[in-house]
Design a protein around this motif. Structure first.
Motif, PDB file in Angstrom:
ATOM      1  N   LYS A 146       0.723  -1.147  -0.106  1.00  0.00           N
ATOM      2  CA  LYS A 146       0.158   0.023   0.053  1.00  0.00           C
ATOM      3  C   LYS A 146       0.754   1.389   0.127  1.00  0.00           C
ATOM      4  N   ILE A 147       1.938   1.075  -0.829  1.00  0.00           N
ATOM      5  CA  ILE A 147       2.669   2.474  -0.904  1.00  0.00           C
ATOM      6  C   ILE A 147       1.876   3.644  -1.773  1.00  0.00           C
ATOM      7  N   ASP A 148       1.052   3.384  -2.392  1.00  0.00           N
ATOM      8  CA  ASP A 148       0.301   4.265  -3.054  1.00  0.00           C
ATOM      9  C   ASP A 148      -0.569   5.381  -2.154  1.00  0.00           C
ATOM     10  N   VAL A 149      -0.545   4.932  -0.943  1.00  0.00           N
ATOM     11  CA  VAL A 149      -1.410   5.968   0.041  1.00  0.00           C
ATOM     12  C   VAL A 149      -0.548   6.789   0.871  1.00  0.00           C
ATOM     13  N   ILE A 150       1.029   6.863   0.628  1.00  0.00           N
ATOM     14  CA  ILE A 150       1.992   7.345   1.451  1.00  0.00           C
ATOM     15  C   ILE A 150       2.909   8.319   0.354  1.00  0.00           C
ATOM     16  N   GLY A 151       3.507   9.518   0.787  1.00  0.00           N
ATOM     17  CA  GLY A 151       4.492  10.292   0.010  1.00  0.00           C
ATOM     18  C   GLY A 151       5.758   9.587  -0.391  1.00  0.00           C
ATOM     19  N   ILE A 152       6.313  10.177  -1.366  1.00  0.00           N
ATOM     20  CA  ILE A 152       7.376   9.612  -2.030  1.00  0.00           C
ATOM     21  C   ILE A 152       8.591   9.513  -1.080  1.00  0.00           C
ATOM     22  N   ASP A 153       8.820  10.489  -0.167  1.00  0.00           N
ATOM     23  CA  ASP A 153       9.927  10.578   0.885  1.00  0.00           C
ATOM     24  C   ASP A 153       9.755   9.366   1.794  1.00  0.00           C
ATOM     25  N   ASP A 154       8.506   9.013   2.141  1.00  0.00           N
ATOM     26  CA  ASP A 154       8.270   7.707   3.229  1.00  0.00           C
ATOM     27  C   ASP A 154       8.564   6.411   2.364  1.00  0.00           C
ATOM     28  N   VAL A 155       8.147   6.496   1.224  1.00  0.00           N
ATOM     29  CA  VAL A 155       8.337   5.099   0.341  1.00  0.00           C
ATOM     30  C   VAL A 155      10.054   5.159   0.119  1.00  0.00           C
ATOM     31  N   ASP A 156      10.694   6.276  -0.332  1.00  0.00           N
ATOM     32  CA  ASP A 156      12.168   6.197  -0.481  1.00  0.00           C
ATOM     33  C   ASP A 156      12.976   5.827   1.142  1.00  0.00           C
ATOM     34  N   LYS A 157      12.318   5.973   2.007  1.00  0.00           N
ATOM     35  CA  LYS A 157      12.884   5.758   3.295  1.00  0.00           C
ATOM     36  C   LYS A 157      12.857   4.318   3.691  1.00  0.00           C
ATOM     37  N   LEU A 158      11.585   3.808   3.263  1.00  0.00           N
ATOM     38  CA  LEU A 158      11.333   2.444   3.427  1.00  0.00           C
ATOM     39  C   LEU A 158      11.978   1.376   2.601  1.00  0.00           C
ATOM     40  N   ALA A 159      12.400   1.822   1.372  1.00  0.00           N
ATOM     41  CA  ALA A 159      12.972   1.274   0.417  1.00  0.00           C
ATOM     42  C   ALA A 159      14.479   1.090   0.485  1.00  0.00           C
ATOM     43  N   ARG A 160      15.005   1.887   1.396  1.00  0.00           N
ATOM     44  CA  ARG A 160      16.281   1.821   1.873  1.00  0.00           C
ATOM     45  C   ARG A 160      16.827   0.976   3.057  1.00  0.00           C
ATOM     46  N   GLN A 161      15.748   0.824   3.624  1.00  0.00           N
ATOM     47  CA  GLN A 161      16.003  -0.258   4.702  1.00  0.00           C
ATOM     48  C   GLN A 161      16.736  -1.813   4.386  1.00  0.00           C
ATOM     49  N   PRO A 162      17.371  -2.399   4.944  1.00  0.00           N
ATOM     50  CA  PRO A 162      17.940  -3.673   4.484  1.00  0.00           C
ATOM     51  C   PRO A 162      16.730  -4.540   4.587  1.00  0.00           C
ATOM     52  N   ASN A 163      17.021  -5.633   3.618  1.00  0.00           N
ATOM     53  CA  ASN A 163      16.101  -6.782   3.505  1.00  0.00           C
ATOM     54  C   ASN A 163      14.321  -6.436   3.202  1.00  0.00           C
ATOM     55  N   SER A 164      14.353  -5.200   2.655  1.00  0.00           N
ATOM     56  CA  SER A 164      13.003  -4.464   2.590  1.00  0.00           C
ATOM     57  C   SER A 164      12.665  -4.322   1.007  1.00  0.00           C
ATOM     58  N   VAL A 165      11.414  -4.558   0.639  1.00  0.00           N
ATOM     59  CA  VAL A 165      10.788  -4.231  -0.701  1.00  0.00           C
ATOM     60  C   VAL A 165       9.396  -3.480  -0.586  1.00  0.00           C
ATOM     61  N   VAL A 166       9.527  -2.552  -1.513  1.00  0.00           N
ATOM     62  CA  VAL A 166       8.065  -1.849  -1.361  1.00  0.00           C
ATOM     63  C   VAL A 166       7.153  -1.873  -2.523  1.00  0.00           C
ATOM     64  N   ILE A 167       5.983  -2.386  -2.480  1.00  0.00           N
ATOM     65  CA  ILE A 167       4.859  -2.986  -3.502  1.00  0.00           C
ATOM     66  C   ILE A 167       3.844  -2.097  -3.408  1.00  0.00           C
ATOM     67  N   SER A 168       2.951  -2.425  -4.284  1.00  0.00           N
ATOM     68  CA  SER A 168       1.677  -2.010  -4.194  1.00  0.00           C
ATOM     69  C   SER A 168       0.928  -3.065  -4.873  1.00  0.00           C
ATOM     70  N   CYS A 169      -0.057  -3.761  -4.535  1.00  0.00           N
ATOM     71  CA  CYS A 169      -0.953  -4.894  -4.963  1.00  0.00           C
ATOM     72  C   CYS A 169      -1.595  -4.497  -6.346  1.00  0.00           C
ATOM     73  N   ASN A 170      -1.786  -3.148  -6.534  1.00  0.00           N
ATOM     74  CA  ASN A 170      -2.430  -2.679  -7.515  1.00  0.00           C
ATOM     75  C   ASN A 170      -1.451  -2.649  -9.024  1.00  0.00           C
ATOM     76  N   LEU A 171      -0.034  -2.933  -8.404  1.00  0.00           N
ATOM     77  CA  LEU A 171       0.897  -2.732  -9.522  1.00  0.00           C
ATOM     78  C   LEU A 171       1.508  -4.084  -9.668  1.00  0.00           C
ATOM     79  N   LYS A 172       2.594  -4.321 -10.708  1.00  0.00           N
ATOM     80  CA  LYS A 172       3.016  -5.535 -10.903  1.00  0.00           C
ATOM     81  C   LYS A 172       4.103  -5.752  -9.719  1.00  0.00           C
ATOM     82  N   ALA A 173       4.591  -6.891  -9.243  1.00  0.00           N
ATOM     83  CA  ALA A 173       5.622  -6.867  -8.311  1.00  0.00           C
ATOM     84  C   ALA A 173       6.947  -7.690  -8.627  1.00  0.00           C
ATOM     85  N   TYR A 174       7.456  -7.310  -9.861  1.00  0.00           N
ATOM     86  CA  TYR A 174       8.716  -8.246 -10.392  1.00  0.00           C
ATOM     87  C   TYR A 174       9.752  -7.804  -9.708  1.00  0.00           C
ATOM     88  N   ARG A 175      10.032  -6.633  -8.722  1.00  0.00           N
ATOM     89  CA  ARG A 175      10.965  -6.395  -8.064  1.00  0.00           C
ATOM     90  C   ARG A 175      10.898  -7.500  -6.656  1.00  0.00           C
TER      91      ARG A 175
END
Length: 397
Positions: free
Chosen positions: A247-276
């Motif tokens: 559900k990253i489509d309900v938060i800001g881009i800065d919060d998404v960037d912060k979560l994506a930089r954490q170790p062993n973490s992936v940011v996705i939205s089930c409305n989009l494809k999850a190839y990563r």
């Protein structure tokens, strides 16, 4: 007083106790008591008839991945998106009440994905079928911890605490501590480097708490008290975990960037494809595809042999055992093409480690013909003793 009440009482005592040099022995004993009680909590009650009401499913495919998370974070939607298997999703909590399996076809492999019911705080004590959920997670090769990106970071800490309470160690390796019980001889304590967290007296007190008075302990790293207790218990499962923020489509881009930089973490939205997410799963599971090549023919790239370090190993010997147990005694050598070979082809033995997308050709030993061939035959059809041989008639003159 029940086991859960005793655990809470000891935890309250640990919270009251100040942490300093004088109290480290007391805190070490309290940690050992909690570990013993939690082990008792996982054991089936006495007088029970064995199997409980779990929802374990049969293992299938080359790997198993479990989806764990709080209710209504998108686990069922993620399963439907990745596998095509329908798992009911609704706007209320606890929509999924049992384990729903699906199959991911990725890179010529089959990965089993399990959608488990949402767990709540206190799952390690049995709340909300938490024990059955965690028991299935223990049999997995990888845990996907699905989190709601719009919620607080405390959810991740609560889930990690619940999993560690039942013996699951996420993204950790087994401590380098050698421990062996003995019948006599007392306790032998040694270390190969200076220790800063544990000393001989603390080790003795923890072993006496488990009523172990004869043992051999060797520290090969600067481990903590919790690592020593894990080794003594011997029932810990070290498993890889990927934190999936949905559900990253309900938060800001800065919060998404912060979560994506954490170790062993992936940011996705089930409305989009999850190839990563799929590529991250593949990387963490460490699956190795090995293709076979019959002698004098082209390699077979349609059906690889899939190996992994968690399921047996990735050596040539493990590859032969995967094909057939009796094959290994007939192997003379193997020819290897791929990233693990120094040159093409490389003659390798059974201890050679294979890497992803290697091609292997097995050369078998030839069956020896008894007695050699032609004039090199080592036996004749005549009698063995000279006295038994038929004498030739004398020449006519």
């Amino acid at each position: 007083m029940g086991i859960i009440e005793r655990i809470k009482e000891i935890e309250a005592e640990m919270a009251r106790t100040q942490k300093n040099k004088a109290t480290e022995y007391h805190l070490g004993q309290l940690k050992a008591k909690i570990a013993k009680l939690r082990t008792q909590l996982l054991e089936p009650p006495k007088g029970s008839s064995g199997g409980g009401d779990g929802f374990e499913v049969t293992k299938f495919g080359h790997g198993r991945v479990a989806l764990i998370g709080f209710p209504s974070v998108g686990k069922s939607t993620l399963l439907t998106m990745l596998t095509g298997t329908h798992s009911e999703a609704a706007s209320y909590e606890f929509t999924t009440l049992t384990c729903i399996p699906g199959i991911i076809h990725y890179n010529d492999t089959k990965i089993q994905l399990l959608d488990l019911p949402g767990i709540i705080e206190g799952a390690s004590e049995g709340k909300g079928r938490g024990r059955q959920v965690i028991a299935v997670a223990k049999s997995s090769d990888l845990v996907l911890m699905v989190l709601d990106a719009s919620k607080s970071e405390g959810h991740r800490q609560i889930l990690t605490k619940e999993l560690e309470a039942v013996g699951l160690r996420l993204n950790k390796r087994p401590p380098q501590i050698y421990f062996k019980k003995k019948k006599t001889g007392g306790i032998s304590f040694n270390s190969t480097l200076p220790l800063t967290h544990v000393d001989e007296k603390l080790c003795y007190q923890i072993l006496h708490e488990y009523k172990i008075h004869n043992a051999e302990v060797l520290f090969r790293e600067d481990a903590t008290v919790d690592d020593l207790i894990d080794v003594i218990e011997g029932n810990r499962k070290y498993i890889k975990c990927v934190y999936v923020y949905n559900k990253i489509d309900v938060i800001g881009i800065d919060d998404v960037d912060k979560l994506a930089r954490q170790p062993n973490s992936v940011v996705i939205s089930c409305n989009l494809k999850a190839y990563r997410l799929l590529s991250k799963m593949w990387e963490e599971m460490g699956l190795v595809r090995v293709y076979t090549k019959p002698q004098g023919q082209q390699p077979d790239f349609s059906d690889p042999v899939v190996l992994s370090a968690d399921r047996g190993g990735c050596s040539v010997e493990d590859f032969c055992n995967h094909i057939h147990r009796s094959l290994i005694k007939d192997v003379k050598y193997v020819l290897v093409w791929g990233s693990s070979a120094r040159h093409y082809p490389q003659h390798c033995g059974l201890g050679h480690s294979l890497q992803d997308e290697d091609v292997v050709q097995i050369v078998k030993k030839k069956e020896k013909e008894e007695g050699g061939r032609g004039r090199f035959k080592s036996h004749t059809t005549g009698p063995a003793r000279i006295s038994d041989r038929e004498k030739k008639a004398p020449l006519k003159t």
